[in-house]
Design a protein around this motif. Structure first.
Motif, PDB file in Angstrom:
ATOM      1  N   LEU A   1       0.813  -1.220   0.000  1.00 26.98           N
ATOM      2  CA  LEU A   1       0.000   0.000   0.000  1.00 26.98           C
ATOM      3  C   LEU A   1       0.849   1.273   0.000  1.00 26.98           C
ATOM      4  N   ALA A   2       2.125   1.145  -0.281  1.00 25.71           N
ATOM      5  CA  ALA A   2       3.006   2.323  -0.231  1.00 25.71           C
ATOM      6  C   ALA A   2       2.512   3.386  -1.198  1.00 25.71           C
ATOM      7  N   GLY A   3       2.398   4.595  -0.672  1.00 21.17           N
ATOM      8  CA  GLY A   3       1.972   5.718  -1.502  1.00 21.17           C
ATOM      9  C   GLY A   3       0.480   5.972  -1.492  1.00 21.17           C
ATOM     10  N   VAL A   4      -0.284   5.072  -0.860  1.00 24.05           N
ATOM     11  CA  VAL A   4      -1.743   5.222  -0.813  1.00 24.05           C
ATOM     12  C   VAL A   4      -2.117   6.143   0.352  1.00 24.05           C
ATOM     13  N   PRO A   5      -2.971   7.129   0.107  1.00 25.45           N
ATOM     14  CA  PRO A   5      -3.378   8.031   1.201  1.00 25.45           C
ATOM     15  C   PRO A   5      -4.271   7.324   2.230  1.00 25.45           C
ATOM     16  N   LEU A   6      -4.179   7.818   3.443  1.00 28.17           N
ATOM     17  CA  LEU A   6      -4.892   7.210   4.568  1.00 28.17           C
ATOM     18  C   LEU A   6      -5.472   8.303   5.455  1.00 28.17           C
ATOM     19  N   ALA A   7      -6.741   8.170   5.795  1.00 23.11           N
ATOM     20  CA  ALA A   7      -7.336   9.079   6.778  1.00 23.11           C
ATOM     21  C   ALA A   7      -7.289   8.395   8.146  1.00 23.11           C
ATOM     22  N   ILE A   8      -7.067   9.178   9.183  1.00 22.59           N
ATOM     23  CA  ILE A   8      -6.857   8.603  10.513  1.00 22.59           C
ATOM     24  C   ILE A   8      -7.866   9.203  11.493  1.00 22.59           C
ATOM     25  N   LYS A   9      -8.610   8.333  12.141  1.00 23.87           N
ATOM     26  CA  LYS A   9      -9.569   8.803  13.140  1.00 23.87           C
ATOM     27  C   LYS A   9      -8.820   9.559  14.234  1.00 23.87           C
ATOM     28  N   ASP A  10      -9.407  10.641  14.679  1.00 19.12           N
ATOM     29  CA  ASP A  10      -8.710  11.520  15.615  1.00 19.12           C
ATOM     30  C   ASP A  10      -8.517  10.911  17.003  1.00 19.12           C
ATOM     31  N   VAL A  11      -9.007   9.710  17.216  1.00 21.20           N
ATOM     32  CA  VAL A  11      -8.789   9.001  18.477  1.00 21.20           C
ATOM     33  C   VAL A  11      -7.363   8.439  18.539  1.00 21.20           C
ATOM     34  N   LEU A  12      -6.707   8.380  17.362  1.00 16.67           N
ATOM     35  CA  LEU A  12      -5.351   7.812  17.290  1.00 16.67           C
ATOM     36  C   LEU A  12      -4.339   8.943  17.347  1.00 16.67           C
ATOM     37  N   VAL A  13      -3.352   8.825  18.227  1.00 17.66           N
ATOM     38  CA  VAL A  13      -2.420   9.936  18.396  1.00 17.66           C
ATOM     39  C   VAL A  13      -1.353   9.918  17.303  1.00 17.66           C
TER      40      VAL A  13
END
Lengths: 99, 503, 500
Positions: B71-83
């Motif tokens: 998955l290198a280079g694939v964008p990822l959204a991160i839930k704000d619960v994760l620091v």
């Protein structure tokens, strides 16, 4: 019939360090009353012969070796501090003026 | 949806690998999409300033011939619960506004190491308490299918971001359905792995014994690709399992092409349906079950007599653990501080927590404090832990008969914003289908199965498997996905209305 | 702060029976903290021995230190406790700025060790058994520094500073059952009990056990009940009792204070009190409004500790001899009187004396050297006795005295040389030429010379006034520059005086 009273809500708020306004105490008293009534049903089936489960997947003896690892610098430790002095976190007086 | 943002993570990864698309192009396309539609959707609390820079470094490494992950280079959204170290982490709360963690959550660190490009932090109900994101301190997220409706919660931001093509993948957390229910209402895929399969280190704790981090995506395969990266033992989380996990992506591929449904024993939980379930939700569920049977699955009804106590047990265990987990927000070491003139430390803490926490958080802290109080502990918290045992036994009995259990992921489709925000009990009942899996620690997935006829809003199928059998979910989930796609003549998400800039 | 009214101690004992209880916290000397890999060291720059876990940062999780568990089991075994087949951690919820998560990870209903007893010895040599209820694992809090008040006290302070270096240091809390029947000896029992815990912990090598540094902390619970009453009185819990002497004084003070209140018909408030070492009084602590409700529940971030029988048996087999039993054995072996042994024990010299004897010294000589000259030097230089000299060197010197090669006076010079790094005892004797002149010829010549020089003394000796010989001996010793055996000189003086 729930035993949630405004006094109890105030006591719980004090234990959990939340300085509730009077309106919040009123609304919480009624909301918690309803909620507690609906969740109290757990007692119907929680008989003495049933053991309690505190971990969904039972594991035991999870530990780490006594080896030092990476630590934060003092700067990192204090980086989010609302107030600090001399490398320490600062808080206002712990005892009130009258004591 | 056409163009780069319309690609699944697997498709994008393939093009990145083939050199047909660069990570900078992929990242830019998603940032542009966010700029175009997030004003409407409000899926993101923060968009990364470093995404393009990270994407460029991935492109450079690829150009230099480095062997990169799938998955290198694939964008990822991160839930704000994760620091995260490079973006604020608020867990949707005013009390953590602007908080910068000095360390990355383990799942974030693993995602970075795998070359994923963090795009930003997604909106959520404050401290993950809620089923609609309306309890976010920073305004609700809107459902891309209907902007007047909720995107589910607590992880509505991650689900909406993926549904609105603002990101191909997202990380979420699921304490009572916070990954699966948003997937249901947004026509996306969400997986709650087996408790302990994915590290909780760096996930701002709601209820420690229920929380589980997992993937959010538009396809089952994409979820599997992300779970492959984040799953596995973490020595910083004592509850992390040491299991050697099979590839979930591989399981999804098998499911999509194989005949895994033939002879599969499928259980319908009598208690997770019927009354209280929207007609269109029931209809799509029934049709899907019929498709499963047509594909060779043996479908039986199973009884889980204690599930009716699950919501009650959950709303004792969760607030109890949360009341303790959230005690650290006291303005001493980090976070908001409200210090009235002449206040003592104790008064400062109380004033800060009064100002910094929203109504739902206060409600649950007070409730949890009550449940743990001396004199009430045995009746409430103690009893709830026993119900947990009973629910585990129900699951054990059910899985002795069947391979997987299925139910509608939630009783209704997306409800209108504002409809239940002031009715906590109604909001709590929304989790009736998803909560049992958290209480028992077993894995669950939500896969889109169609639109409810009455409101044309998405419906999801929840599939549950025994603990440790996450691969079974992916196998069956991908098979269901293929059946549905075949029946619809395309993916469900392709029917989502266009938004903002794409109009 | 008004002075407390105190009742005469003996009068108090006539009216009331004291009941004691102790909670002793032992900081374990592990390399890292209880639940984080941050170093467990004292005296670092503030907030440098910390990880996200120690600061309770969002998302951080605890992981148990396996060595701390082993130490705790060893301590439990040394306290004669049963080791739990399954033990678990619990959260104790209370807000305080030094408590980073606002819950302390402790143990509640399933402690690692329970139901044991400790034998203690009182100053009069009598033995008592103190019943132990439990020993459980927990984590220490951070350290507060109070600003703006007088003398760094919390009272009157305008703000406080928090250093979390100590937060998360492993602790074992040892809780006694109520201790009855101590009567007038209550203060001595307290002191002996805490001393016994210190000795046990030191013998196990699991803590430095320095009370002044807080490695070992004692909370003393005292209550009084009127003679003939069954029901226990209200107790107070006195904290900050940081030396053995303070334990004794604080217990005595509380007995006298409570007796004065009760005798006047007053009631005792159940509260935490603080011991003030400087003034020798206790004062009321902050009444904790939350103290009645810690909302304990099983720590969901940690799993049960289930010590295997093999581990427990291995740790049991590795236990050192109990300090009290060892002391009684050594005292008998060495033939010391109570007083002599106390000198050695109170000076913390049992180990070095034992090592010196093992290296060949007589018990008496070993005791004399270590409690005397060596302790004096260590005190003067502010160092440990082991930093002054090694037991083997002391044994060498004692052997030379024993053999008559050195007099006590010469031996002290040799000790000085050894301490100064001039080599082994024999090397110092050789280099400094300090050996006793054992050649009778030279001694006889010196004696004859002295007798000739003092005919009046000679006459007195011959008249039977043997004590007059002292003057001759003195002259001879002076002539020999001290390097003669005075006893031999005396023999020769009497011999030669008689012979003329």
């Amino acid at each position: 019939m729930s035993d949630i009273t405004p006094e109890l809500v105030r006591h719980l708020a004090s234990l959990s360090r939340i300085d509730l306004h009077d309106e919040e105490v009123t609304s919480l008293t009624s909301e918690l009353g309803q909620i507690v009534e609906s969740i109290a049903k757990v007692q119907e089936v929680a008989t003495d012969d049933v053991v309690a489960t505190s971990h969904p997947i039972p594991l035991q003896n999870v530990s780490r070796p006594d080896e030092v690892g990476e630590t934060l610098t003092q700067e990192q430790a204090l980086s989010n501090a609302p107030d600090s002095a001399d490398g320490r976190f600062r808080v206002p007086a712990i005892l009130g003026g009258e004591q | 949806m056409s163009g780069i943002v319309g690609l699944t993570a697997a498709q994008l990864a393939e093009r990145l690998g083939a050199g047909e698309v660069s990570s900078v192009e992929a990242t830019s396309a998603h940032l542009d999409r966010i700029a175009a539609v997030d004003g409407d959707v409000n899926a993101f609390l923060h968009v990364s300033d470093h995404a393009l820079e990270v994407a460029r470094s991935i492109d450079d490494r690829r150009a230099a011939g480095e062997e990169l992950g799938p998955l290198a280079g694939v964008p990822l959204a991160i839930k704000d619960v994760l620091v995260t170290t490079d973006m604020p982490s608020t867990s949707g709360s005013r009390i953590l506004e602007g908080y910068m963690s000095p360390y990355d959550a383990t799942v974030v660190a693993r995602s970075r190491a795998a070359g994923l490009v963090p795009l930003g932090k997604t909106n959520m109900d404050e401290f993950a308490m809620g089923s609609s994101t309306e309890h976010s301190a920073f305004g609700p997220t809107r459902n891309p299918w209907d902007l007047s409706r909720i995107p589910g919660g607590s992880g509505g931001g991650s689900a909406a971001a993926v549904a609105a093509f603002e990101a191909p993948l997202a990380l979420g957390s699921d304490t009572g359905g916070s990954i699966r229910q948003p997937a249901h209402v947004t026509g996306t895929v969400g997986v709650k792995p087996t408790y302990g399969a994915v590290s909780r280190y760096g996930s701002i704790a709601l209820a420690s014994s229920l929380d589980q981090v997992g993937p959010v995506s538009r396809t089952v395969l994409d979820a599997g690709l992300l779970q492959d990266i984040v799953q596995g033992h973490d020595r910083f989380d004592s509850t992390s399992l040491t299991t050697q996990w099979p590839s979930m992506a591989e399981a999804a591929r098998e499911g999509a092409r194989g005949d895994v449904l033939d002879g599969l024993r499928v259980g319908i939980v009598r208690q997770l349906g019927g009354e209280g379930f929207q007609a269109g939700v029931r209809q799509r569920f029934t049709e899907t079950v019929e498709m499963l049977q047509a594909a060779g699955a043996e479908v039986v009804e199973v009884d889980a007599p204690h599930f009716e106590y699950a919501v009650a047990a959950y709303y004792l265990i969760l607030p109890a653990e949360a009341s303790s987990n959230l005690a650290k927000f006291d303005s001493v070491r980090f976070g908001l501080r409200v210090e009235p003139a002449g206040a003592t430390s104790e008064q400062m803490m109380s004033a800060t927590r009064e100002a910094g926490f929203g109504p739902e958080v206060k409600r649950r802290i007070i409730l949890g404090t009550y449940a743990l109080s001396s004199g009430y502990y045995a009746a409430y918290y103690g009893s709830a832990q026993k119900v947990r045992t009973l629910i585990q036994r129900d699951f054990s009995a059910a899985f002795a008969q069947v391979d997987v259990l299925v139910s509608p992921t939630a009783p209704t489709t997306a409800f209108p914003l504002g409809e239940r925000v002031n009715d906590p009990l109604a909001m709590y009942l929304n989790d009736v289908t998803t909560i049992p899996a958290n209480l028992a620690g077993i894995p669950g997935i939500s896969v889109p199965i169609g639109l409810a006829p009455e409101d044309s809003l998405p419906v999801g199928l929840q599939i549950m498997a025994p603990a440790y059998r996450d691969d079974r979910l992916y196998r069956v989930g991908a098979a269901v996905e293929a059946l549905v796609e075949n029946a619809l003549g395309g993916t469900l998400i392709s029917r989502a209305p266009a938004l903002g800039g794409a109009r | 702060m008004a002075a407390d009214k105190l009742m005469d101690y003996d009068a108090a004992l006539e009216l009331f029976e004291p009941v004691l209880g102790f909670e002793v916290h032992v900081e374990l000397g592990t390399k890292t903290k209880m639940f984080s890999h941050a170093p467990n060291v004292f005296g670092s720059e503030p907030n440098t021995n910390v990880t996200p876990v120690c600061l309770g940062l969002p998302g951080s999780l605890p992981v148990v230190n396996e060595q701390a568990v082993r130490y705790s089991i060893s301590l439990g075994l040394a306290l004669g406790c049963q080791i739990a087949a399954s033990s678990r951690f619990a959260r104790k919820n209370y807000f305080y700025p030094d408590n980073p998560k606002n819950y302390q990870i402790s143990q509640y209903d399933e402690p690692i060790a329970f139901e044991g007893s400790v034998e203690i010895e009182l100053p009069d040599g009598s033995l008592r058994t103190i019943p132990i209820e439990r020993a459980h694992m927990e984590e220490d809090a951070g350290k507060l520094t109070h600003l703006g008040g007088s003398g760094g006290r919390i009272q009157g302070a305008s703000s406080s500073l928090v250093d979390y270096n100590r937060a998360g240091v492993p602790l074992v809390e040892i809780v006694t059952h109520p201790i009855f029947g101590t009567e007038a000896l209550a203060p001595e029992v307290g002191r002996a009990y805490v001393g016994a815990i210190r000795d046990i912990v030191l013998s196990l090598g699991i803590s430095e056990a320095k009370m002044e540094r807080g490695n070992l902390r004692c909370d003393a619970n005292v209550s009084l009940r009127p003679r003939g009453q069954e029901k226990l009185g209200t107790r107070t819990e006195t904290k900050n009792v940081n030396s053995l002497r303070s334990v004794e004084r604080a217990v005595r003070y509380e007995i006298q204070r409570q007796a004065a209140i009760l005798a006047e018909g007053g009631t005792i408030t159940q509260e935490t009190r603080h011991w003030h070492e400087d003034t020798g009084v206790t004062s009321s602590g902050r009444p904790k409004s939350d103290a009645d409700d810690y909302r304990y529940f099983p720590e969901p971030d940690l799993l049960p500790v289930v010590p295997s029988a093999e581990l427990v048996e291995q740790l049991r087999s590795e236990l050192p001899e109990q300090p009290l039993a060892r002391r009684r054995r050594l005292k008998a072996d060495w033939g010391f009187t109570d007083l002599e042994f106390q000198d050695v024990a109170n000076g913390g010299l049992v180990d070095v004396v034992e090592a010196t004897i093992a290296a060949g010294s007589s018990p008496a000589a070993a005791r004399k050297w270590w409690t005397g000259e060596i302790s004096r030097r260590a005190n003067a230089d502010g160092v440990e006795v082991t930093e002054v000299i090694q037991p083997e060197r002391v044994a060498e010197i004692a052997a030379l005295v024993e053999a008559g090669t050195l007099t006590d006076k010469l031996a002290r010079q040799v000790l000085e040389g050894v301490i100064a790094g001039e080599g082994t005892a024999q090397e110092v004797v050789d280099a400094r030429g300090l050996a006793v002149v054992s050649d009778d010829g030279a001694l006889i010549a010196a004696v004859d010379e002295a007798l000739a020089a003092q005919p009046d003394v000679l006459a007195k000796i011959r008249d039977g006034k043997v004590q007059a010989a002292g003057a001759i001996i003195g002259s001879v010793m002076k002539a020999m520059r001290g390097q003669a055996d005075a006893a031999r000189v005396r023999e020769l003086v009497l011999e030669r005086a008689a012979a003329e």
